[in-house]
Design an enzyme around this catalytic site. Structure first.
Site, PDB file in Angstrom:
ATOM      1  N   LYS A 107       0.799  -1.236   0.000  1.00  0.00           N
ATOM      2  CA  LYS A 107       0.000   0.000   0.000  1.00  0.00           C
ATOM      3  C   LYS A 107       0.827   1.280   0.000  1.00  0.00           C
ATOM      4  O   LYS A 107       0.315   2.344  -0.330  1.00  0.00           O
ATOM      5  CB  LYS A 107      -0.898   0.039   1.253  1.00  0.00           C
ATOM      6  CG  LYS A 107      -2.064  -0.897   1.233  1.00  0.00           C
ATOM      7  CD  LYS A 107      -3.111  -0.398   2.238  1.00  0.00           C
ATOM      8  CE  LYS A 107      -3.896  -1.504   2.874  1.00  0.00           C
ATOM      9  NZ  LYS A 107      -4.397  -1.138   4.200  1.00  0.00           N
ATOM     10  N   LYS A 188      -9.053 -11.921   0.293  1.00  0.00           N
ATOM     11  CA  LYS A 188      -9.590 -12.009   1.662  1.00  0.00           C
ATOM     12  C   LYS A 188     -10.870 -11.181   1.776  1.00  0.00           C
ATOM     13  O   LYS A 188     -10.988 -10.123   1.157  1.00  0.00           O
ATOM     14  CB  LYS A 188      -8.477 -11.482   2.574  1.00  0.00           C
ATOM     15  CG  LYS A 188      -8.894 -11.041   3.921  1.00  0.00           C
ATOM     16  CD  LYS A 188      -7.728 -10.460   4.706  1.00  0.00           C
ATOM     17  CE  LYS A 188      -7.974  -8.992   4.984  1.00  0.00           C
ATOM     18  NZ  LYS A 188      -7.206  -8.433   6.089  1.00  0.00           N
ATOM     19  N   LYS A 191     -12.959  -5.851   5.721  1.00  0.00           N
ATOM     20  CA  LYS A 191     -13.894  -4.835   6.224  1.00  0.00           C
ATOM     21  C   LYS A 191     -13.635  -3.479   5.590  1.00  0.00           C
ATOM     22  O   LYS A 191     -14.504  -2.636   5.571  1.00  0.00           O
ATOM     23  CB  LYS A 191     -13.830  -4.743   7.749  1.00  0.00           C
ATOM     24  CG  LYS A 191     -12.508  -4.267   8.320  1.00  0.00           C
ATOM     25  CD  LYS A 191     -12.636  -3.984   9.799  1.00  0.00           C
ATOM     26  CE  LYS A 191     -11.524  -4.581  10.635  1.00  0.00           C
ATOM     27  NZ  LYS A 191     -10.152  -4.169  10.282  1.00  0.00           N
TER      28      LYS A 191
HETATM   29  P1  TYM Z   1      -7.778  -6.399  11.457  1.00  0.00           P
HETATM   30  O1  TYM Z   1      -8.577  -5.319  12.079  1.00  0.00           O
HETATM   31  O2  TYM Z   1      -7.493  -6.287   9.988  1.00  0.00           O
HETATM   32  O3  TYM Z   1      -8.490  -7.766  11.693  1.00  0.00           O
HETATM   33  C1  TYM Z   1      -8.941  -8.134  12.991  1.00  0.00           C
HETATM   34  C2  TYM Z   1      -8.809  -9.632  13.145  1.00  0.00           C
HETATM   35  O4  TYM Z   1      -9.639 -10.314  12.196  1.00  0.00           O
HETATM   36  C3  TYM Z   1      -8.844 -11.230  11.449  1.00  0.00           C
HETATM   37  N1  TYM Z   1      -9.366 -11.272  10.063  1.00  0.00           N
HETATM   38  C4  TYM Z   1      -9.748 -12.369   9.427  1.00  0.00           C
HETATM   39  N2  TYM Z   1      -9.760 -13.666   9.797  1.00  0.00           N
HETATM   40  C5  TYM Z   1     -10.222 -14.552   8.898  1.00  0.00           C
HETATM   41  N3  TYM Z   1     -10.659 -14.223   7.658  1.00  0.00           N
HETATM   42  C6  TYM Z   1     -10.659 -12.937   7.245  1.00  0.00           C
HETATM   43  N4  TYM Z   1     -11.108 -12.618   6.031  1.00  0.00           N
HETATM   44  C7  TYM Z   1     -10.183 -11.946   8.147  1.00  0.00           C
HETATM   45  N5  TYM Z   1     -10.050 -10.597   8.070  1.00  0.00           N
HETATM   46  C8  TYM Z   1      -9.528 -10.204   9.250  1.00  0.00           C
HETATM   47  C9  TYM Z   1      -7.447 -10.658  11.489  1.00  0.00           C
HETATM   48  O5  TYM Z   1      -6.463 -11.648  11.241  1.00  0.00           O
HETATM   49  C10 TYM Z   1      -7.381 -10.123  12.895  1.00  0.00           C
HETATM   50  O6  TYM Z   1      -7.092 -11.155  13.825  1.00  0.00           O
HETATM   51  N6  TYM Z   1      -3.243  -4.961  12.984  1.00  0.00           N
HETATM   52  C11 TYM Z   1      -4.419  -5.771  13.337  1.00  0.00           C
HETATM   53  C12 TYM Z   1      -5.071  -5.350  14.639  1.00  0.00           C
HETATM   54  C13 TYM Z   1      -4.143  -5.348  15.806  1.00  0.00           C
HETATM   55  C14 TYM Z   1      -3.709  -6.474  16.561  1.00  0.00           C
HETATM   56  C15 TYM Z   1      -2.847  -5.941  17.561  1.00  0.00           C
HETATM   57  C16 TYM Z   1      -3.978  -7.832  16.515  1.00  0.00           C
HETATM   58  C17 TYM Z   1      -3.551  -4.247  16.318  1.00  0.00           C
HETATM   59  N7  TYM Z   1      -2.772  -4.592  17.374  1.00  0.00           N
HETATM   60  C18 TYM Z   1      -2.229  -6.766  18.497  1.00  0.00           C
HETATM   61  C19 TYM Z   1      -3.345  -8.659  17.461  1.00  0.00           C
HETATM   62  C20 TYM Z   1      -2.486  -8.132  18.434  1.00  0.00           C
HETATM   63  C21 TYM Z   1      -5.463  -5.615  12.252  1.00  0.00           C
HETATM   64  O7  TYM Z   1      -5.490  -4.622  11.557  1.00  0.00           O
HETATM   65  O8  TYM Z   1      -6.425  -6.594  12.245  1.00  0.00           O
END
Ligand code: TYM
Length: 322
Positions: A107, A188, A191
């Site tokens: 990105k 994927k 959101k």
């Molecule tokens: P984020 O907000 O993109 O996604 C949140 C969680 O949902 C999972 N996820 C999915 N799992 C299965 N299929 C999908 N299509 C799918 N889309 C999203 C992601 O793997 C995630 O677990 N940077 C992270 C947020 C974060 C975080 C952290 C996570 C910030 N600090 C510390 C763990 C520990 C993020 O943007 O996830």
């Protein structure tokens, strides 16, 4: 074992977020974990401040509605230690490893208007994890690289400044680690796609909308129901979703179907049944904003009480205070 995880409020949450993350947060553990709305992470690309506020609230309500222990939920920016430790970890990370992070490569790299935070946020994510001494980080498959970096930074910091952090383990999702978009099953389910995207099932979509989206899912012209992610990504995605909703291995699910129509109808029913209790709990919480405020304040206070001593230890170890 302490668990920590976050969700970025960059769009209305999807079935992927529920199956890959939220549902796993609610699994019973010996101690309540730390689960937060990662609002600081939602500013690494162009953002609308008003929308950020409303998505932060919606995401917090969905976390509470998913059955997480009450005091385990909080908003990241309400706990200043996250941003403070992130800076110490920026002083630990190398430009080389940050340049290899997929989000930045895809990105941001080479674009003059890329925000600096898109380059450095993996250090913030490492701070999110290391502040709570978490061993367990339940995330979907797309976050593995970030958890690996958090491990590397913890190991490097400990080696350089003395043992300060618990080194986290990566707990890969065994099912539904990567729910795919229903219309583009090679991508994927995300959101941050536009609100009207037809291939994205949102946790708060009405049952009618969920059904319609599933019934329109892309399949293929070879009418056999088989689990084969390469040759049949659309059908395989439906099998994985139905399997994850019903607790059945996708290959077993496949053996029960001969028609795509039946597979879609049952998948739609299973998704609606899975999300219905979350939706009704969400509606109850939305009708009671004062209770929600109290729960989030309790979550914040508990998080600060755990995070501050860890931040202090890291601050001392790196040489800022004796
Ligand atoms: P984020 O907000 O993109 O996604 C949140 C969680 O949902 C999972 N996820 C999915 N799992 C299965 N299929 C999908 N299509 C799918 N889309 C999203 C992601 O793997 C995630 O677990 N940077 C992270 C947020 C974060 C975080 C952290 C996570 C910030 N600090 C510390 C763990 C520990 C993020 O943007 O996830």
């Amino acid at each position: 074992m302490t668990a920590v995880s976050g969700i970025t409020p960059s769009g209305h949450l999807t079935l992927g977020n529920y199956l890959g993350a939220l549902r796993r947060f609610a699994e019973p553990t010996d101690k309540p974990g730390f689960y937060f709305v990662a609002d600081l992470h939602a500013m690494t690309t162009l953002h609308d401040p008003k929308r950020l506020g409303s998505l932060t609230r919606e995401t917090a309500l969905l976390m509470l509605a998913s059955g997480l222990p009450d005091e385990s939920v909080f908003i990241q920016s309400a706990v200043p230690a996250h941003a403070q430790l992130a800076y110490l970890l920026e002083c630990t990370a190398y430009v080389g490893e940050l340049s290899r992070m997929v989000q930045y490569k895809e990105k941001g790299r080479g674009k003059p208007m890329t925000r600096g935070s898109l380059f450095t946020y993996p250090c913030l994510m490492a701070a999110d994890i290391l502040l709570y001494g978490a061993q367990r980080v339940p995330v979907g498959g797309d976050q593995d690289q970030h958890v690996e970096l958090a491990r590397d930074l913890a190991i490097r910091f400990n080696r350089t400044y003395g043992r300060t952090f618990v080194v986290p383990e990566l707990h890969r999702a065994t099912t539904a680690g990567r729910v795919r978009d229903l219309l583009t099953p090679t991508a994927k389910m995300s959101k941050s796609d536009p609100d009207e995207a037809g291939g994205v099932l949102r946790i708060l979509d009405s049952p009618d909308v969920l059904r319609r989206k599933v019934m329109r899912a892309v399949t293929d012209s070879d009418a056999t129901v088989r689990h084969d992610a390469v040759a049949k990504p659309g059908v395989t995605n439906l099998l994985e979703i139905l399997g994850a909703c019903t607790g059945t291995p996708p290959v077993e699910v496949a053996a029960r179907y001969t028609s795509y129509g039946d597979l879609k109808a049952d998948t739609a029913d299973a998704v609606v049944a899975l999300l219905e209790p979350v939706q009704s709990r969400y509606a109850e919480l939305a009708a009671d904003p004062r209770s929600v405020d109290k729960l989030l304040a309790a979550g914040r206070d508990r998080a600060i009480a755990f995070a501050q001593p860890q931040l202090d230890a890291a601050t001392r170890a790196i040489g800022l205070r004796s």
